[in-house]
Write a protein that holds these residues in place. Structure first.
Motif, PDB file in Angstrom:
ATOM      1  N   ALA A   7       0.865  -1.176   0.000  1.00  0.00           N
ATOM      2  CA  ALA A   7       0.000   0.000   0.000  1.00  0.00           C
ATOM      3  C   ALA A   7       0.905   1.230   0.000  1.00  0.00           C
ATOM      4  O   ALA A   7       1.740   1.390   0.885  1.00  0.00           O
ATOM      5  CB  ALA A   7      -0.885  -0.024   1.241  1.00  0.00           C
ATOM      6  N   ARG A   8       0.742   2.058  -1.006  1.00  0.00           N
ATOM      7  CA  ARG A   8       1.694   3.177  -1.180  1.00  0.00           C
ATOM      8  C   ARG A   8       1.287   4.420  -0.383  1.00  0.00           C
ATOM      9  O   ARG A   8       0.155   4.887  -0.527  1.00  0.00           O
ATOM     10  CB  ARG A   8       1.775   3.558  -2.662  1.00  0.00           C
ATOM     11  CG  ARG A   8       2.688   2.699  -3.474  1.00  0.00           C
ATOM     12  CD  ARG A   8       2.735   3.176  -4.912  1.00  0.00           C
ATOM     13  NE  ARG A   8       1.622   2.691  -5.705  1.00  0.00           N
ATOM     14  CZ  ARG A   8       1.199   3.253  -6.830  1.00  0.00           C
ATOM     15  NH1 ARG A   8       1.781   4.348  -7.277  1.00  0.00           N
ATOM     16  NH2 ARG A   8       0.188   2.725  -7.494  1.00  0.00           N
ATOM     17  N   ILE A   9       2.211   4.942   0.387  1.00  0.00           N
ATOM     18  CA  ILE A   9       2.011   6.184   1.137  1.00  0.00           C
ATOM     19  C   ILE A   9       2.729   7.298   0.386  1.00  0.00           C
ATOM     20  O   ILE A   9       3.941   7.223   0.158  1.00  0.00           O
ATOM     21  CB  ILE A   9       2.585   6.057   2.559  1.00  0.00           C
ATOM     22  CG1 ILE A   9       1.930   4.881   3.292  1.00  0.00           C
ATOM     23  CG2 ILE A   9       2.399   7.365   3.326  1.00  0.00           C
ATOM     24  CD1 ILE A   9       0.431   4.990   3.458  1.00  0.00           C
ATOM     25  N   ILE A  10       1.958   8.311  -0.010  1.00  0.00           N
ATOM     26  CA  ILE A  10       2.483   9.307  -0.954  1.00  0.00           C
ATOM     27  C   ILE A  10       2.296  10.730  -0.422  1.00  0.00           C
ATOM     28  O   ILE A  10       1.221  11.315  -0.569  1.00  0.00           O
ATOM     29  CB  ILE A  10       1.767   9.158  -2.322  1.00  0.00           C
ATOM     30  CG1 ILE A  10       1.801   7.706  -2.802  1.00  0.00           C
ATOM     31  CG2 ILE A  10       2.387  10.104  -3.347  1.00  0.00           C
ATOM     32  CD1 ILE A  10       0.954   7.431  -4.042  1.00  0.00           C
ATOM     33  N   PRO A  11       3.326  11.304   0.173  1.00  0.00           N
ATOM     34  CA  PRO A  11       3.236  12.721   0.539  1.00  0.00           C
ATOM     35  C   PRO A  11       3.231  13.598  -0.715  1.00  0.00           C
ATOM     36  O   PRO A  11       3.913  13.299  -1.699  1.00  0.00           O
ATOM     37  CB  PRO A  11       4.513  12.979   1.354  1.00  0.00           C
ATOM     38  CG  PRO A  11       4.985  11.621   1.772  1.00  0.00           C
ATOM     39  CD  PRO A  11       4.571  10.691   0.659  1.00  0.00           C
ATOM     40  N   CYS A  15     -14.638   0.475 -11.186  1.00  0.00           N
ATOM     41  CA  CYS A  15     -14.963   0.630 -12.607  1.00  0.00           C
ATOM     42  C   CYS A  15     -13.774   0.953 -13.506  1.00  0.00           C
ATOM     43  O   CYS A  15     -13.952   1.082 -14.708  1.00  0.00           O
ATOM     44  CB  CYS A  15     -16.102   1.627 -12.810  1.00  0.00           C
ATOM     45  SG  CYS A  15     -15.603   3.329 -12.767  1.00  0.00           S
ATOM     46  N   VAL A  16     -12.566   1.066 -12.954  1.00  0.00           N
ATOM     47  CA  VAL A  16     -11.394   1.216 -13.826  1.00  0.00           C
ATOM     48  C   VAL A  16     -10.381   0.107 -13.510  1.00  0.00           C
ATOM     49  O   VAL A  16     -10.351  -0.413 -12.396  1.00  0.00           O
ATOM     50  CB  VAL A  16     -10.697   2.597 -13.691  1.00  0.00           C
ATOM     51  CG1 VAL A  16     -11.597   3.697 -14.212  1.00  0.00           C
ATOM     52  CG2 VAL A  16     -10.260   2.867 -12.262  1.00  0.00           C
ATOM     53  N   GLU A  17      -9.560  -0.230 -14.509  1.00  0.00           N
ATOM     54  CA  GLU A  17      -8.567  -1.294 -14.325  1.00  0.00           C
ATOM     55  C   GLU A  17      -7.246  -0.754 -13.806  1.00  0.00           C
ATOM     56  O   GLU A  17      -6.386  -1.523 -13.379  1.00  0.00           O
ATOM     57  CB  GLU A  17      -8.315  -2.002 -15.659  1.00  0.00           C
ATOM     58  CG  GLU A  17      -9.519  -2.768 -16.166  1.00  0.00           C
ATOM     59  CD  GLU A  17      -9.195  -3.590 -17.401  1.00  0.00           C
ATOM     60  OE1 GLU A  17      -8.137  -3.355 -18.022  1.00  0.00           O
ATOM     61  OE2 GLU A  17     -10.002  -4.471 -17.735  1.00  0.00           O
ATOM     62  N   VAL A  18      -7.060   0.560 -13.872  1.00  0.00           N
ATOM     63  CA  VAL A  18      -5.769   1.134 -13.493  1.00  0.00           C
ATOM     64  C   VAL A  18      -5.744   1.407 -11.990  1.00  0.00           C
ATOM     65  O   VAL A  18      -6.801   1.503 -11.349  1.00  0.00           O
ATOM     66  CB  VAL A  18      -5.482   2.432 -14.281  1.00  0.00           C
ATOM     67  CG1 VAL A  18      -5.462   2.159 -15.774  1.00  0.00           C
ATOM     68  CG2 VAL A  18      -6.500   3.520 -13.939  1.00  0.00           C
ATOM     69  N   PRO A  19      -4.543   1.545 -11.413  1.00  0.00           N
ATOM     70  CA  PRO A  19      -4.456   1.868  -9.990  1.00  0.00           C
ATOM     71  C   PRO A  19      -5.094   3.230  -9.689  1.00  0.00           C
ATOM     72  O   PRO A  19      -5.027   4.154 -10.508  1.00  0.00           O
ATOM     73  CB  PRO A  19      -2.948   1.920  -9.730  1.00  0.00           C
ATOM     74  CG  PRO A  19      -2.309   1.186 -10.850  1.00  0.00           C
ATOM     75  CD  PRO A  19      -3.213   1.341 -12.027  1.00  0.00           C
ATOM     76  N   VAL A  20      -5.717   3.303  -8.508  1.00  0.00           N
ATOM     77  CA  VAL A  20      -6.355   4.540  -8.045  1.00  0.00           C
ATOM     78  C   VAL A  20      -5.634   5.016  -6.785  1.00  0.00           C
ATOM     79  O   VAL A  20      -5.353   4.216  -5.882  1.00  0.00           O
ATOM     80  CB  VAL A  20      -7.845   4.302  -7.736  1.00  0.00           C
ATOM     81  CG1 VAL A  20      -8.465   5.521  -7.047  1.00  0.00           C
ATOM     82  CG2 VAL A  20      -8.604   3.965  -9.020  1.00  0.00           C
ATOM     83  N   ILE A  21      -5.341   6.304  -6.747  1.00  0.00           N
ATOM     84  CA  ILE A  21      -4.708   6.918  -5.581  1.00  0.00           C
ATOM     85  C   ILE A  21      -5.733   7.842  -4.930  1.00  0.00           C
ATOM     86  O   ILE A  21      -6.308   8.707  -5.597  1.00  0.00           O
ATOM     87  CB  ILE A  21      -3.464   7.742  -5.989  1.00  0.00           C
ATOM     88  CG1 ILE A  21      -2.507   6.923  -6.873  1.00  0.00           C
ATOM     89  CG2 ILE A  21      -2.748   8.285  -4.749  1.00  0.00           C
ATOM     90  CD1 ILE A  21      -1.951   5.691  -6.243  1.00  0.00           C
ATOM     91  N   ALA A  22      -5.942   7.659  -3.627  1.00  0.00           N
ATOM     92  CA  ALA A  22      -6.886   8.491  -2.879  1.00  0.00           C
ATOM     93  C   ALA A  22      -6.240   9.815  -2.514  1.00  0.00           C
ATOM     94  O   ALA A  22      -5.065   9.867  -2.158  1.00  0.00           O
ATOM     95  CB  ALA A  22      -7.313   7.759  -1.612  1.00  0.00           C
ATOM     96  N   SER A  23      -7.026  10.889  -2.589  1.00  0.00           N
ATOM     97  CA  SER A  23      -6.517  12.206  -2.187  1.00  0.00           C
ATOM     98  C   SER A  23      -7.655  13.016  -1.584  1.00  0.00           C
ATOM     99  O   SER A  23      -8.778  12.994  -2.093  1.00  0.00           O
ATOM    100  CB  SER A  23      -5.926  12.927  -3.404  1.00  0.00           C
ATOM    101  OG  SER A  23      -5.642  14.270  -3.109  1.00  0.00           O
ATOM    102  N   SER A  38      -4.737   1.847  -4.474  1.00  0.00           N
ATOM    103  CA  SER A  38      -3.362   1.343  -4.481  1.00  0.00           C
ATOM    104  C   SER A  38      -2.432   2.247  -3.688  1.00  0.00           C
ATOM    105  O   SER A  38      -1.365   1.820  -3.250  1.00  0.00           O
ATOM    106  CB  SER A  38      -2.837   1.262  -5.914  1.00  0.00           C
ATOM    107  OG  SER A  38      -3.635   0.396  -6.678  1.00  0.00           O
ATOM    108  N   GLY A  39      -2.831   3.505  -3.552  1.00  0.00           N
ATOM    109  CA  GLY A  39      -2.004   4.462  -2.837  1.00  0.00           C
ATOM    110  C   GLY A  39      -2.886   5.493  -2.175  1.00  0.00           C
ATOM    111  O   GLY A  39      -4.060   5.647  -2.531  1.00  0.00           O
ATOM    112  N   ALA A  40      -2.313   6.180  -1.198  1.00  0.00           N
ATOM    113  CA  ALA A  40      -3.046   7.254  -0.533  1.00  0.00           C
ATOM    114  C   ALA A  40      -2.118   8.450  -0.413  1.00  0.00           C
ATOM    115  O   ALA A  40      -0.997   8.341   0.088  1.00  0.00           O
ATOM    116  CB  ALA A  40      -3.544   6.812   0.832  1.00  0.00           C
ATOM    117  N   LEU A  41      -2.630   9.559  -0.900  1.00  0.00           N
ATOM    118  CA  LEU A  41      -1.858  10.797  -0.946  1.00  0.00           C
ATOM    119  C   LEU A  41      -2.333  11.715   0.173  1.00  0.00           C
ATOM    120  O   LEU A  41      -3.526  11.749   0.491  1.00  0.00           O
ATOM    121  CB  LEU A  41      -2.100  11.419  -2.322  1.00  0.00           C
ATOM    122  CG  LEU A  41      -1.337  12.640  -2.784  1.00  0.00           C
ATOM    123  CD1 LEU A  41      -1.160  12.538  -4.294  1.00  0.00           C
ATOM    124  CD2 LEU A  41      -2.112  13.887  -2.448  1.00  0.00           C
TER     125      LEU A  41
END
Lengths: 194, 255
Positions: free
Chosen positions: B4-8, B198-206, B224-227
């Motif tokens: 799970a990606r953590i993205i500042p 509904c999408v096949e690509v990774p989604v990043i929450a923001s 996949s990630g959270a910003l």
């Protein structure tokens, strides 16, 4: 003759790769001519976005035979590794064919979105490539190479795939060593020491 | 499974890290390379730099700071703000960025997404979407959100635009839920869950992170990630503690 040359075909993450080697104290030079590809002590083929486009560029620069003929250490990264195989779902054009097998499209599922982006553990890691079992490396790709006797690390993501390959002096990394923190740096160091 | 990606996310103006998303009111809070190195050392999996001056002024992106970041950090990073052409995207990637993120220019010219994917591969192309939930509950895509007085409705529905963007070649979607932005009450799980389904690509929450549990919820919704920005900048949440919390919840994290 350059000790470490990086093939620069225009697009792609050439600078990112170059800086990865610079951080290790290496002095890479960017090249795109046949003589440099033939003569470099160590050569890196970074990823360009699309396998078909990358092959087209290699052909346009007359580099295909020079790459196939290399016996000194050569490292393909991401799409650069995929080019080492025979063919790819991504393009009609044949690839370099230095390793057996066909690069296949990753199939997406609710738990495996495609592209595969992120830090994934590697399995079945062989000695001598600077990596350790279960280390997490950074991947960013939609196509993947099959496992083979030349796999030196594998990765599970919608099936099993080659994460890194090695056949004598021919190295390939599906992950991005230049963006894979300390394990990635160790991998690049192992290549430089080979 | 990938971790799970953590993205500042860092806002950049004139090559400095700034605080305050209102482009006129921003305050310099430090050197960009120092901030990037700090987050790398704390365990960030990836960084996003949003050049607020480039997008607000229509100026070309200054790539000098991108190169300084690329020299120092050994984790992936993307650049957002003001990227409205293949040439500008190429300048960012040539300076050492790993991905470029497009938002308003893609709404103005959806073909831009495909041009970028053709040139660099879809794994280099991130589509940023600013979504606003209207009173009637529909999720609308907003454009020019960098300047409040310029912000306007794009006329598009969030899920439709996300599907179109990924079909056109975006390799990842960052969904910023504007109603949650800055309020630290949690990500908009309804929108994120609908999008990941509904999408096949990774989604990043923001938008909305305030506690470690908010991050867990985003990953459980399929992201996949959270910003996040303020909780990291203000040191309300330490990335190491956050990852320990996620690991204890059974999520894979990068150690």
């Amino acid at each position: 003759m350059s000790a470490l040359a990086i093939l620069d075909l225009g697009y792609g993450n050439v600078e990112s790769v170059r800086l990865g080697f610079v951080r290790l104290g290496a002095e890479p030079v960017l090249v795109r001519d046949r003589r440099a590809v033939e003569n470099a002590e160590r050569l890196v083929v970074p990823g360009v976005g699309h396998a078909g486009y990358a092959m087209e560029r290699l052909e346009a620069h007359g580099l295909v035979d020079a790459l196939k003929a290399r016996v000194r250490p050569t490292l393909g990264i991401c799409v650069g590794m995929q080019l080492l195989f025979e063919a790819s779902d991504e393009c009609e054009r044949p690839l370099l064919g230095l390793l057996p097998g066909r690069v296949a499209a990753l199939s997406s599922s609710p738990t495996t979105p495609v592209p595969h982006m992120g830090w994934t553990r590697v399995k079945d890691v062989a000695a001598g490539v600077g990596l350790e079992q279960d280390e997490q490396l950074y991947f960013a790709h939609s196509f993947a190479a099959p496992e083979s006797p030349y796999s030196v690390a594998s990765m599970l993501y919608a099936g099993r795939h080659a994460a890194a390959v090695r056949k004598d002096n021919l190295w390939g990394a599906q992950f991005h060593p230049e963006r894979s923190s300390a394990p990635g740096a160790r991998y690049l160091e192992a290549f430089l020491a080979s | 499974m990938p971790a799970a990606r953590i993205i500042p996310c860092l806002d950049v103006a004139d090559g400095k890290v700034v605080k305050g998303v209102q482009f006129r009111d921003h305050r310099v809070i430090g050197d960009i390379v120092e901030h990037a190195a700090r987050y790398r050392d704390e365990g960030a999996d990836e960084l996003v730099f949003y050049d607020i001056t480039a997008s607000a002024d229509g100026r070309s992106l200054d790539t000098d700071w991108i190169h300084r970041v690329a020299e120092v950090i050994d984790i992936p990073f993307s650049v957002a703000g003001g990227i409205d052409s293949v040439a500008r995207a190429e300048a960012c990637l040539a300076a050492g960025a790993d991905k470029v993120s497009v938002n308003s220019p893609a709404l103005a010219d959806p073909d831009l997404i495909g041009h970028l994917a053709d040139a660099f591969g879809r794994q280099c192309v991130v589509l940023g979407i600013d979504s606003f939930e209207d009173e009637d509950g529909t999720w609308r895509v907003k454009q020019f959100t960098g300047r409040p007085e310029a912000t306007r409705d794009s006329g598009r529905a969030m899920l439709d635009w996300a599907k179109e963007g990924s079909a056109r070649g975006a390799g990842e979607i960052v969904l910023n839920c504007m109603n949650r932005d800055g309020v630290r009450r949690g990500y908009d799980l309804a929108q994120l869950g609908a999008l990941t389904a509904c999408v096949e690509v990774p989604v990043i929450a923001s938008g909305g992170a305030g506690t470690p549990d908010h991050f867990r919820e985003a990953f459980e919704a399929g992201c996949s990630g959270a910003l996040a920005a303020s909780v990291f900048h203000d040191r309300r949440i330490a990335i190491g503690d956050l990852k320990a919390h996620l690991a204890a919840s059974g999520l894979e994290v990068r150690t």
